[in-house]
Design an enzyme around this catalytic site. Structure first.
Site, short mmCIF file in Angstrom:
data_model
loop_
_atom_site.label_atom_id
_atom_site.label_comp_id
_atom_site.label_asym_id
_atom_site.label_seq_id
_atom_site.Cartn_x
_atom_site.Cartn_y
_atom_site.Cartn_z
N ASP A 262 -5.09 7.32 -0.19
CA ASP A 262 -4.25 6.19 -0.53
C ASP A 262 -5.16 4.95 -0.59
OD1 ASP A 262 -0.81 5.47 0.42
OD2 ASP A 262 -2.15 4.48 -1.00
C1 GLC Z 1 0.01 2.05 -2.08
C2 GLC Z 1 0.94 3.16 -1.69
C3 GLC Z 1 0.81 4.39 -2.56
C4 GLC Z 1 0.39 3.98 -3.96
C5 GLC Z 1 -1.01 3.42 -3.86
C6 GLC Z 1 -1.54 2.95 -5.23
O1 GLC Z 1 -0.46 1.41 -0.92
O2 GLC Z 1 0.93 3.61 -0.34
O3 GLC Z 1 2.07 5.06 -2.52
O4 GLC Z 1 0.42 5.09 -4.82
O5 GLC Z 1 -1.10 2.33 -2.93
O6 GLC Z 1 -0.80 1.84 -5.66
#
Ligand code: GLC
Length: 723
Positions: A262
């Site tokens: 993430d």
């Molecule tokens: C965010 C979220 C995730 C998302 C990623 C990219 O913090 O936790 O669900 O896909 O970053 O935006």
């Protein structure tokens, strides 16, 4: 040449730095947090040097092609980039939020969202969406419940498979399909206090019986990628959790796709107190099973030293690179790296809007309808439409693309009701704002209610109070909305409340004063028309709650698939002191999982079993038990009912929930029509995972009660003996 041969051939020509580059994902348009990219410039430089594998948040086909041209035509090996974006519930055509979609108890709704989103996104240069979010959660305080499919593992698993099918289809190389991402692996929905990114501590059996089933369904459905979650799981951050990412996902489930971190999740291993420094974070993440690092650059910066020092292995590095290259080959990017800018979908089509409108109406839940207050009598000469969301276009939901939010806001309830009832006079009064204490508009709203024949109050929470990093400690209506309802109630006029929100709200304070309540969630681009469809009866609501509605935030977590405890509260003996209850709150939820009414009525029979005994060994060998339930529409008009099947294993080596959803069918019956709904119970429905970390699923002898009905409070019961 088959992909695997081309992957091997490429690996043989790649330098270590180029291999590490394939594991790097940078952000293009948004820069926040530690290790954030420097936006376009950094991505272009890394692409030109062949040291970049992927970019997220690239908006538009032209931008994507420009960046892709650098990677393909200027780098040494010309390996194409894969572009990711959070297409969560729509690209241009914003569908209802996923929690709303779950309320339809119809996975086809999610598949329609996935297919429409894939077509629009791929044509605009997106190859990969970070969706579906399939975190089971019992935490309405958690803003991300809006992105989830609710509290039940079985329902979420069915939706996971459907959404992935919608996104990926049967060929990722198709110009209208995108790679999906099962996230957040795992148990993010169990964060303590419902606080985002917070600690999760679960037993192996709860992990496997509650949180993992949707992810196993995603893996079984062929999802191309997984995303690690921000949280710890029993003390070990998911981004460094080899038991999760390798033991379960890649070995037990044989997952061959890509595990992406993430946002800066690898770097955060330092913040968790799990990695000593950035190099250690990269080592722990790669070794545990992360294949691609989003935004932070631990591996790109320290991978070479880690490899030469033997802290990461060549085999693991090559395996991660192979997974990334395999994803790109499956997407057809080596053969067709560019997108046809002339074919980019530039706006929602009429058919996409129609699908979103149908989906939104199917997601709505009729919580209450005293004296058939709904549907509205369209002959009413004056309809008062009151509240901060009555004329709001801000009903799209928690995760919407900036351009879609700006260019394609949701239609309003006021406009839609006027269109549905052209002969009626619509009197709109906002009354109060969605947030804030201003009350000076209440008098006008009360006057509108007094002067009207029908009164609709549209209240709730704005999408800005929903989604990531939007945990609420209270679940009431924000601002002065409850005062507005009280003032309307004081007129003595019957009124309907339409609730718009990204989560369950506590509504007990005013529920008795409202004649009818419709839970509309955040319904997306066609919010206004879909709400009007339900209010006018053009659509008979058939949705059910995919998540329990608590009476109070203090009651959370409260959910249907609970353990009985040794001292359950007995409503027949409300004064018994020493039982599991609150001394200052009525027992049980405001509304249970699976609850939802209709403008007609249904009668459901007892579940009939094809056999009342079966050997555990026979089940393990594949035998099944059929269950049939008779249903009749006993009301005055056609409607949908969701017949639900639950089991309760009365005695087991691990205490089993008092109810577990094991099947559901949404059916449409004409007035007076009957049907028989069929279910099948197999070992997977009757067994459970133990605390064995290697993954032990057991089916034990004993009595299992089988319930069928129209909510988790179903009373119709038959008993199955497993011998
Ligand atoms: C965010 C979220 C995730 C998302 C990623 C990219 O913090 O936790 O669900 O896909 O970053 O935006």
């Amino acid at each position: 040449m088959p992909h695997e041969d081309r992957i091997k051939e490429l690996l043989g020509r790649m330098t270590t730095r180029e291999k590490l580059g394939q594991l790097q994902q940078l952000s293009w348009a948004w820069d926040t947090g530690p290790g954030a990219s420097a936006g376009t410039a950094q991505a272009e430089t890394a692409a030109r040097e062949g040291l970049l594998g992927s970019v997220l948040n690239v908006f538009g086909a032209a931008s994507g092609n420009a960046l892709q041209r650098i990677a393909v035509e200027e780098s040494r090996l010309g390996i194409p980039l894969v572009f990711g974006l959070d297409v969560i519930h729509g690209y241009w055509t914003t569908f209802p939020i996923p929690l709303a979609q779950a309320a339809a108890f119809d996975p086809a709704v999610a598949e329609a969202d996935g297919a429409t989103s894939a077509r629009e996104a791929r044509s605009n240069g997106v190859h990969w969406t970070f969706s579906p979010m399939i975190d089971v959660t019992r935490e309405p305080r958690w803003g991300r419940i809006a992105e989830s499919f609710g509290e039940d593992p079985y329902l979420t698993a069915r939706y996971a498979a459907a959404k992935i099918c919608g996104y990926e289809g049967h060929d990722l190389g198709s110009p209208d399909r995108i790679a999906a991402c099962a996230k957040h692996f795992a148990a993010y929905g169990g964060a303590e206090g419902g606080r985002d990114y917070n600690t999760v501590d679960v037993s192996e059996q709860r992990l496997r019986n509650t949180y993992l089933p949707p992810f196993q369904a995603a893996a079984d459905a062929g999802v191309a990628t997984f995303m690690a979650s921000f949280n710890t799981v029993s003390g070990v951050p998911a981004h460094g959790n080899a038991h999760l990412l390798t033991g379960i996902l890649k070995q037990q489930w044989d997952f061959g796709g890509v595990v992406v971190s993430d946002w800066a999740g690898v770097h955060e291993l330092l913040v968790h107190g799990y990695a000593a420094d950035a190099a250690d974070a990269g080592r722990l993440a790669l070794t545990s099973g992360v294949d691609m690092e989003m935004v932070s650059t631990s591996l790109a910066e320290h991978g070479e030293e880690l490899l030469s020092a033997g802290h990461i292995t060549q085999q693991r590095l090559d395996d991660a690179v192979a997974r990334v290259l395999r994803l790109k080959f499956r997407l057809g990017l080596f053969d067709r790296p560019y997108v046809d800018e002339g074919a980019a979908v530039a706006a929602p089509t009429a058919s996409a809007r129609s699908a979103a409108r149908e989906a939104a109406a199917r997601c709505m839940v009729l919580l209450k309808n005293d004296a058939a207050a709904l549907p509205l009598d369209l002959k009413a000469s004056t309809i008062a439409v009151i509240g901060p969301f009555a004329d709001s276009g801000d009903l799209l939901g928690a995760w919407v693309l900036p351009d879609a939010q700006r260019r394609f806001p949701s239609g309003t309830v006021v406009e839609a009701l006027q269109a549905a009832a052209p002969q009626a006079r619509i009197r709109h009064a906002r009354g109060v704002e969605a947030e804030g204490d201003a009350r000076d508009g209440i008098a006008e709203a009360v006057a509108a209610a007094r002067a009207a024949d029908a009164v609709v109050v549209v209240v709730g929470e704005p999408p800005a109070l929903s989604g990531e990093a939007a945990t609420r400690s209270g679940l009431g209506l924000p601002g002065a909305q409850e005062e507005l309802i009280a003032a309307v109630a004081a007129t003595g006029k019957p009124f309907t409340v339409v609730l718009v929100a990204g989560r369950p709200l506590t509504i007990g304070g005013w529920l008795d004063s409202a004649a009818a309540v419709v839970m509309a969630w955040h319904p997306g681009i066609e919010a206004g028309r879909a709400i009007a469809d339900v209010l006018t009866g053009a659509v008979n609501p058939g949705g059910k709650l995919p998540v329990t509605f608590p009476r109070s935030a203090g009651q959370v977590p409260v959910y249907y698939n609970r353990e009985n405890t040794g001292r359950p509260y007995d409503p027949a003996q409300p004064d018994v002191k020493y039982v599991s209850k609150y001394v200052d709150l009525a027992d049980g939820p405001q509304f249970p999982f699976g609850h939802g009414l209709s403008y007609t009525t249904f009668a459901t029979g007892e579940p009939q079993l094809s056999r009342d005994r079966i050997a555990a060994s026979a089940l393990r060998a594949g035998a099944t038990v059929d269950v049939t339930v008779a249903v009749r529409n006993t009301g005055s008009r056609a409607g949908d009912e969701v017949v639900q099947l639950y089991v309760h294993d009365l005695v087991a080596s691990i205490v089993q929930p008092v109810r577990r959803l094991r099947g559901f069918h949404r059916i449409t019956l004409a007035r007076g029509e009957s049907t028989v709904v069929r279910f099948t119970l197999a070992a997977a429905d009757l067994g459970f995972w133990t605390n064995d970390p290697t993954g032990e699923f057991v089916v034990e002898p004993g009595a299992v009660d089988v319930y069928a009905g129209t909510s988790s409070s179903a009373e119709g019961r038959s008993r199955l003996m497993i011998t």
